[in-house]
Scaffold this motif. Structure first.
Motif, PDB file in Angstrom:
ATOM      1  N   PHE A   1       0.814  -1.214   0.000  1.00 47.52           N
ATOM      2  CA  PHE A   1       0.000   0.000   0.000  1.00 47.52           C
ATOM      3  C   PHE A   1       0.851   1.268   0.000  1.00 47.52           C
ATOM      4  N   ALA A   2       2.154   1.138   0.126  1.00 46.46           N
ATOM      5  CA  ALA A   2       3.059   2.288   0.096  1.00 46.46           C
ATOM      6  C   ALA A   2       3.495   2.545  -1.340  1.00 46.46           C
ATOM      7  N   SER A   3       3.606   3.806  -1.703  1.00 44.55           N
ATOM      8  CA  SER A   3       4.091   4.176  -3.032  1.00 44.55           C
ATOM      9  C   SER A   3       5.610   4.079  -3.060  1.00 44.55           C
ATOM     10  N   SER A   4       6.169   4.105  -4.268  1.00 47.09           N
ATOM     11  CA  SER A   4       7.624   3.982  -4.379  1.00 47.09           C
ATOM     12  C   SER A   4       8.324   5.150  -3.687  1.00 47.09           C
ATOM     13  N   GLU A   5       7.789   6.351  -3.803  1.00 47.75           N
ATOM     14  CA  GLU A   5       8.290   7.509  -3.058  1.00 47.75           C
ATOM     15  C   GLU A   5       7.081   8.112  -2.363  1.00 47.75           C
ATOM     16  N   HIS A   6       6.818   7.663  -1.156  1.00 48.07           N
ATOM     17  CA  HIS A   6       5.551   7.931  -0.487  1.00 48.07           C
ATOM     18  C   HIS A   6       5.529   9.252   0.279  1.00 48.07           C
ATOM     19  N   ALA A   7       6.506   9.478   1.160  1.00 46.48           N
ATOM     20  CA  ALA A   7       6.481  10.664   2.025  1.00 46.48           C
ATOM     21  C   ALA A   7       7.894  11.090   2.388  1.00 46.48           C
ATOM     22  N   ILE A   8       7.978  12.310   2.909  1.00 48.07           N
ATOM     23  CA  ILE A   8       9.259  12.866   3.365  1.00 48.07           C
ATOM     24  C   ILE A   8       9.055  13.473   4.751  1.00 48.07           C
ATOM     25  N   VAL A   9      10.012  13.228   5.636  1.00 46.68           N
ATOM     26  CA  VAL A   9      10.085  13.917   6.926  1.00 46.68           C
ATOM     27  C   VAL A   9      11.357  14.757   6.848  1.00 46.68           C
ATOM     28  N   ALA A  10      11.198  16.083   6.945  1.00 43.69           N
ATOM     29  CA  ALA A  10      12.338  16.978   6.715  1.00 43.69           C
ATOM     30  C   ALA A  10      12.435  18.043   7.792  1.00 43.69           C
ATOM     31  N   LEU A  11      13.671  18.410   8.099  1.00 46.13           N
ATOM     32  CA  LEU A  11      13.951  19.502   9.032  1.00 46.13           C
ATOM     33  C   LEU A  11      14.107  20.778   8.216  1.00 46.13           C
ATOM     34  N   ARG A  12      13.188  21.726   8.441  1.00 43.51           N
ATOM     35  CA  ARG A  12      13.225  23.000   7.720  1.00 43.51           C
ATOM     36  C   ARG A  12      13.043  24.124   8.739  1.00 43.51           C
TER      37      ARG A  12
ATOM     38  N   SER B   1      14.361  24.795  11.586  1.00 52.44           N
ATOM     39  CA  SER B   1      14.302  24.291  12.968  1.00 52.44           C
ATOM     40  C   SER B   1      12.974  23.635  13.327  1.00 52.44           C
ATOM     41  N   GLN B   2      12.168  23.265  12.341  1.00 51.37           N
ATOM     42  CA  GLN B   2      10.926  22.541  12.591  1.00 51.37           C
ATOM     43  C   GLN B   2      10.884  21.319  11.685  1.00 51.37           C
ATOM     44  N   TRP B   3      10.265  20.256  12.197  1.00 46.36           N
ATOM     45  CA  TRP B   3      10.110  19.032  11.417  1.00 46.36           C
ATOM     46  C   TRP B   3       8.798  19.076  10.653  1.00 46.36           C
ATOM     47  N   TRP B   4       8.862  18.689   9.389  1.00 43.58           N
ATOM     48  CA  TRP B   4       7.694  18.701   8.507  1.00 43.58           C
ATOM     49  C   TRP B   4       7.477  17.306   7.933  1.00 43.58           C
ATOM     50  N   LEU B   5       6.221  16.937   7.767  1.00 44.55           N
ATOM     51  CA  LEU B   5       5.828  15.707   7.087  1.00 44.55           C
ATOM     52  C   LEU B   5       5.125  16.107   5.812  1.00 44.55           C
ATOM     53  N   GLU B   6       5.559  15.500   4.700  1.00 49.67           N
ATOM     54  CA  GLU B   6       4.987  15.843   3.399  1.00 49.67           C
ATOM     55  C   GLU B   6       4.682  14.570   2.626  1.00 49.67           C
ATOM     56  N   ASP B   7       3.452  14.465   2.158  1.00 51.77           N
ATOM     57  CA  ASP B   7       3.066  13.357   1.283  1.00 51.77           C
ATOM     58  C   ASP B   7       3.572  13.676  -0.118  1.00 51.77           C
ATOM     59  N   ARG B   8       4.125  12.673  -0.795  1.00 55.40           N
ATOM     60  CA  ARG B   8       4.705  12.874  -2.130  1.00 55.40           C
ATOM     61  C   ARG B   8       3.748  12.403  -3.223  1.00 55.40           C
ATOM     62  N   ASN B   9       2.490  12.846  -3.140  1.00 56.26           N
ATOM     63  CA  ASN B   9       1.446  12.463  -4.103  1.00 56.26           C
ATOM     64  C   ASN B   9       1.296  10.950  -4.179  1.00 56.26           C
ATOM     65  N   SER B  10       1.279  10.333  -3.011  1.00 57.90           N
ATOM     66  CA  SER B  10       1.155   8.876  -2.952  1.00 57.90           C
ATOM     67  C   SER B  10      -0.257   8.449  -3.325  1.00 57.90           C
ATOM     68  N   ARG B  11      -0.365   7.204  -3.736  1.00 55.42           N
ATOM     69  CA  ARG B  11      -1.646   6.648  -4.177  1.00 55.42           C
ATOM     70  C   ARG B  11      -2.625   6.531  -3.010  1.00 55.42           C
ATOM     71  N   ASN B  12      -2.165   6.080  -1.847  1.00 51.21           N
ATOM     72  CA  ASN B  12      -3.051   5.831  -0.707  1.00 51.21           C
ATOM     73  C   ASN B  12      -2.966   6.891   0.384  1.00 51.21           C
ATOM     74  N   GLY B  13      -2.137   7.897   0.208  1.00 50.23           N
ATOM     75  CA  GLY B  13      -2.059   8.994   1.164  1.00 50.23           C
ATOM     76  C   GLY B  13      -1.210   8.683   2.390  1.00 50.23           C
ATOM     77  N   THR B  14      -0.971   9.727   3.166  1.00 46.78           N
ATOM     78  CA  THR B  14      -0.187   9.654   4.392  1.00 46.78           C
ATOM     79  C   THR B  14      -1.030  10.234   5.524  1.00 46.78           C
TER      80      THR B  14
ATOM     81  N   ILE C   1       1.705   5.209   6.898  1.00 40.80           N
ATOM     82  CA  ILE C   1       1.986   5.024   5.476  1.00 40.80           C
ATOM     83  C   ILE C   1       1.510   3.631   5.112  1.00 40.80           C
ATOM     84  N   GLY C   2       0.488   3.559   4.254  1.00 39.07           N
ATOM     85  CA  GLY C   2      -0.098   2.262   3.931  1.00 39.07           C
ATOM     86  C   GLY C   2      -0.648   1.633   5.196  1.00 39.07           C
ATOM     87  N   SER C   3      -0.270   0.397   5.448  1.00 39.68           N
ATOM     88  CA  SER C   3      -0.723  -0.274   6.672  1.00 39.68           C
ATOM     89  C   SER C   3       0.306  -0.144   7.802  1.00 39.68           C
ATOM     90  N   LEU C   4       1.390   0.596   7.562  1.00 40.64           N
ATOM     91  CA  LEU C   4       2.455   0.757   8.552  1.00 40.64           C
ATOM     92  C   LEU C   4       2.255   2.020   9.369  1.00 40.64           C
TER      93      LEU C   4
END
Length: 147
Positions: free
Chosen positions: A89-100, A102-115, A136-139
């Motif tokens: 259920f996870a896409s090949s490039e599903h999501a990113i967790v990035a430090l920008r 001094s804050q942490w961001w979660l970004e969905d990468r246009n995945s099929r099943n969402g984040t 992410i998916g079932s995880l």
């Protein structure tokens, strides 16, 4: 004899100018090298971890799997990701967790099943904090930031 002294002086001045030019090139290269090393060390620094979870009686329990959290952590099925997920259920490039900034961001990468973040579907980048649950998916993963 005056001509020989002038030529010697010109040779000495030319040699000094050449040495100064070489020293300037060395300083520029050294600064560039140090800056690159500092940037590389920052990108490899571990800022915390993502702890894999599984659901038990309506709550989550850690599975024991932990993944290091770096400045730009990508998640998905593709082996090019920082964390490779084994979930159909996870896409090949599903999501990113990035430090920008001094804050942490979660970004969905246009995945099929969402984040999801704390079981809420996200549609744009959102700020995450210590203890948040990323789906992410079932995880599911708990974000544990370095203090």
């Amino acid at each position: 004899m005056d001509t020989e002294i002038i030529l010697l002086a010109l040779r000495v001045i030319s040699g000094i100018v050449l040495l100064l030019l070489l020293a300037a090139i060395f300083v520029i290269l050294w600064r560039d090298y140090r800056h690159t090393v500092i940037d590389l060390e920052a990108s490899r620094r571990i800022y915390g971890q993502l702890v894999a979870l599984h659901e038990v009686d309506g709550g989550y329990v850690a599975t024991g799997a932990q993944f290091p959290l770096v400045q730009l952590t990508s998640l998905g099925r593709s082996p090019t990701n920082t964390i490779t997920l084994d979930d159909s259920f996870a896409s090949s490039e599903h999501a990113i967790v990035a430090l920008r900034n001094s804050q942490w961001w979660l970004e969905d990468r246009n995945s099929r099943n969402g984040t999801t973040l704390n079981e809420v579907m996200i549609s744009q980048p959102v700020i995450v904090t210590d203890g948040d649950i990323i789906g992410i998916g079932s995880l599911r993963f708990r974000l544990e930031l370095e203090r």
